[in-house]
Design a protein around this motif. Structure first.
Motif, PDB file in Angstrom:
ATOM      1  N   GLN A 218      43.554  29.751  33.646  1.00 52.95           N
ATOM      2  CA  GLN A 218      43.184  29.090  34.903  1.00 52.95           C
ATOM      3  C   GLN A 218      42.218  27.928  34.642  1.00 52.95           C
ATOM      4  O   GLN A 218      42.246  26.914  35.342  1.00 52.95           O
ATOM      5  N   ALA A 219      41.357  28.115  33.655  1.00 50.74           N
ATOM      6  CA  ALA A 219      40.348  27.091  33.326  1.00 50.74           C
ATOM      7  C   ALA A 219      40.850  26.094  32.282  1.00 50.74           C
ATOM      8  O   ALA A 219      40.074  25.252  31.809  1.00 50.74           O
TER       9      ALA A 219
ATOM     10  N   VAL B   4      44.298  35.309  54.216  1.00 54.73           N
ATOM     11  CA  VAL B   4      42.845  35.395  54.151  1.00 54.73           C
ATOM     12  C   VAL B   4      42.432  35.270  52.695  1.00 54.73           C
ATOM     13  O   VAL B   4      43.178  35.670  51.790  1.00 54.73           O
ATOM     14  N   THR B   5      41.271  34.687  52.454  1.00 53.92           N
ATOM     15  CA  THR B   5      40.791  34.484  51.086  1.00 53.92           C
ATOM     16  C   THR B   5      40.107  35.741  50.562  1.00 53.92           C
ATOM     17  O   THR B   5      39.262  36.328  51.242  1.00 53.92           O
ATOM     18  N   MET B   6      40.486  36.128  49.341  1.00 49.67           N
ATOM     19  CA  MET B   6      39.832  37.233  48.642  1.00 49.67           C
ATOM     20  C   MET B   6      39.047  36.653  47.473  1.00 49.67           C
ATOM     21  O   MET B   6      39.482  35.677  46.847  1.00 49.67           O
ATOM     22  N   SER B   7      37.911  37.258  47.186  1.00 52.49           N
ATOM     23  CA  SER B   7      37.096  36.832  46.048  1.00 52.49           C
ATOM     24  C   SER B   7      36.882  38.027  45.128  1.00 52.49           C
ATOM     25  O   SER B   7      36.484  39.104  45.581  1.00 52.49           O
ATOM     26  N   LEU B   8      37.136  37.827  43.852  1.00 55.68           N
ATOM     27  CA  LEU B   8      36.998  38.898  42.870  1.00 55.68           C
ATOM     28  C   LEU B   8      35.894  38.557  41.879  1.00 55.68           C
ATOM     29  O   LEU B   8      35.962  37.540  41.190  1.00 55.68           O
ATOM     30  N   ASP B   9      34.877  39.393  41.835  1.00 57.63           N
ATOM     31  CA  ASP B   9      33.767  39.242  40.891  1.00 57.63           C
ATOM     32  C   ASP B   9      33.937  40.320  39.820  1.00 57.63           C
ATOM     33  O   ASP B   9      33.742  41.512  40.080  1.00 57.63           O
ATOM     34  N   ALA B  10      34.308  39.893  38.616  1.00 58.33           N
ATOM     35  CA  ALA B  10      34.561  40.852  37.536  1.00 58.33           C
ATOM     36  C   ALA B  10      33.275  41.403  36.937  1.00 58.33           C
ATOM     37  O   ALA B  10      33.299  42.425  36.240  1.00 58.33           O
ATOM     38  N   LEU B  11      32.143  40.748  37.217  1.00 58.95           N
ATOM     39  CA  LEU B  11      30.855  41.148  36.617  1.00 58.95           C
ATOM     40  C   LEU B  11      29.765  41.219  37.693  1.00 58.95           C
ATOM     41  O   LEU B  11      28.788  40.457  37.662  1.00 58.95           O
TER      42      LEU B  11
ATOM     43  N   LEU C  60      34.865  31.483  37.487  1.00 58.99           N
ATOM     44  CA  LEU C  60      36.034  32.330  37.727  1.00 58.99           C
ATOM     45  C   LEU C  60      35.723  33.808  37.485  1.00 58.99           C
ATOM     46  O   LEU C  60      36.226  34.687  38.197  1.00 58.99           O
ATOM     47  N   LEU C  61      34.917  34.079  36.479  1.00 60.77           N
ATOM     48  CA  LEU C  61      34.533  35.467  36.216  1.00 60.77           C
ATOM     49  C   LEU C  61      33.753  36.062  37.389  1.00 60.77           C
ATOM     50  O   LEU C  61      33.878  37.250  37.701  1.00 60.77           O
ATOM     51  N   LYS C  62      32.966  35.213  38.045  1.00 60.17           N
ATOM     52  CA  LYS C  62      32.130  35.677  39.161  1.00 60.17           C
ATOM     53  C   LYS C  62      32.802  35.518  40.528  1.00 60.17           C
ATOM     54  O   LYS C  62      32.422  36.202  41.485  1.00 60.17           O
TER      55      LYS C  62
END
Length: 423
Positions: free
Chosen positions: A319-320, A269-276, A342-344
């Protein structure tokens, strides 16, 4: 042959409360516990401090019990979290409130809670048998008849309350014993799965341990479905581990990792991480433009050092494909856009969680459709009741599961006693 009005199988959180409620309502009550002592799992609750309940309103508490929490509305109308607090306060346990409404004994010791429950049972004349392994619950004419122990002792009763827990934390005795007695009575068992468990991932950066041990504060972690819909989002802390992610945000998402994989019929399953999470993408873009304008001569690494932990920033730069040593003003706009994204919304694949035996809470269990919500009595077998984690009810950590356990225990004990006839 011994006989009781009510037999409670399992002397844990919900079982002790069920026994107290049954005895308070006049029932001759027996507790059968296979461990040498009662409350083994209760003692490790809340890191050994016992988060007895949560001081939120009923709707908020039920919202924090995503696994069939709505089933508890009828029970809440009879006995709620404030009644739990009043119970302990009136039995000599002073409580204190901490962050997010969590209630603890002022002693910071789970044993304080257990001793209050044991003292109340003793005062009410509840009989307790430890090292008592139940072999079977006996039924006759669609009603409870007796309980048979492993040593072949048979004990007659009118009501049986099964409070044996789920299969999480098995070292405390939660090994799923009660499921077979429920199945024998005709009950359906919803598939068991771990909840409040660390999430697994086989992504290269996890297996290479690039971020192992890195903690991120106040991030938003999301579970994304195959249709790219956000299934759940939790804004809390998290930590990268050698096997995936853990910490409060990950634990709260874990149930939805399982349910989404099952619904989508996938192995990941896809996880999304928002650091801000407090910054929108346009606001972040504006902030980066300000950094470029005011601190453009500094290396990207130094100019953006306050955005997020340096180790995570450097990981996202990689990554970028950004050289973080270059002055910020020399970074191509396209690559800065990728970094912002990526940060978001840094995405990675999860492939389940740690197993049930290593989870804090059991998902699945006795179907709530087969249990009376006002009494906790089986709809299929007269005189049979269920409480706590054996039911298909699961909540987040923070006092929600223990609240459900105390409430279902009280309701079952009270109604079991009130519906007893004289022998």
């Amino acid at each position: 042959m011994d006989q009781y009005d009510v037999i409670v199988i399992g002397g844990g959180t919900s079982g002790t409360m069920a026994a107290i409620a049954a005895a308070e309502n006049g029932a001759k009550t027996l507790v059968l516990e296979k461990n040498p002592t009662l409350g083994k799992k209760l003692l490790v609750t809340g890191g050994g401090r016992c988060n007895v309940t949560n001081n939120r309103d009923a709707d908020d508490i039920i919202a924090h019990i995503p696994g069939n929490g709505r089933f508890l509305y009828s029970a809440f109308n009879q006995f709620n979290n404030h009644d739990i607090m009043n119970f302990f306060e009136s039995n000599g346990v002073r409580l204190k409130e901490e962050d997010h409404g969590r209630m603890f004994p002022v002693t910071d010791k789970s044993r304080t809670i257990l001793e209050a429950l044991l003292a109340k049972m003793k005062a009410l004349g509840v009989e307790i048998r430890t090292n008592a392994t139940v072999a079977a619950v006996q039924y006759e004419n669609q009603a409870v008849k007796s309980v048979r122990l492993a040593d072949e002792t048979e004990i007659l009763c009118q009501k049986v309350i099964i409070s044996t827990g789920g299969r999480a934390v098995p070292r405390t005795g939660s090994t799923g014993d009660g499921y077979k007695w429920a199945k024998k009575a005709g009950h359906t068992l919803s598939p068991l799965y771990p909840t409040e468990a660390p999430i697994l991932s086989s992504e290269p950066f996890i297996e290479n341990k690039e971020l192992q041990g890195l903690s991120l504060r106040n991030i938003a972690l999301k579970v994304i479905s195959q249709k790219q819909k956000v299934v759940i989002s939790h804004q809390m802390d998290m930590i990268f581990t050698h096997f995936g992610v853990s910490g409060p945000a990950a634990l709260r998402c874990s149930m939805f990792v399982h349910t989404t994989m099952k619904k989508d019929q996938t192995d990941t399953v896809t996880m999304s991480l928002d650091a801000l999470p407090e910054l929108s993408l346009p606001a972040l873009n504006q902030q980066l433009q300000q950094f470029q304008k005011n601190e453009g001569d500094k290396s990207l690494k130094n100019a953006l050092k306050n955005l997020c932990p340096e180790r995570y920033l450097l990981f996202l730069c990689k990554q970028a494909t950004i050289n973080e040593q270059l002055p910020l003003k020399q970074i191509e706009e396209q690559k800065l856009q990728i970094l912002q994204q990526l940060l978001k919304d840094f995405r990675f694949q999860a492939n389940g969680t740690l197993p049930l035996e290593k989870a804090f809470v059991t998902g699945g269990g006795i179907s709530t459709k087969e249990v009376q919500p006002k009494t906790m009595e089986s709809k299929l077998m007269h005189g049979l009741y269920f409480t706590g984690e054996i039911l298909d009810i699961n909540g987040y950590t923070g006092g929600y599961n223990i609240t459900a356990a105390f409430i279902t225990g009280h309701i079952a004990g009270m109604h079991a006693a009130q519906s007893c006839a004289s022998f």
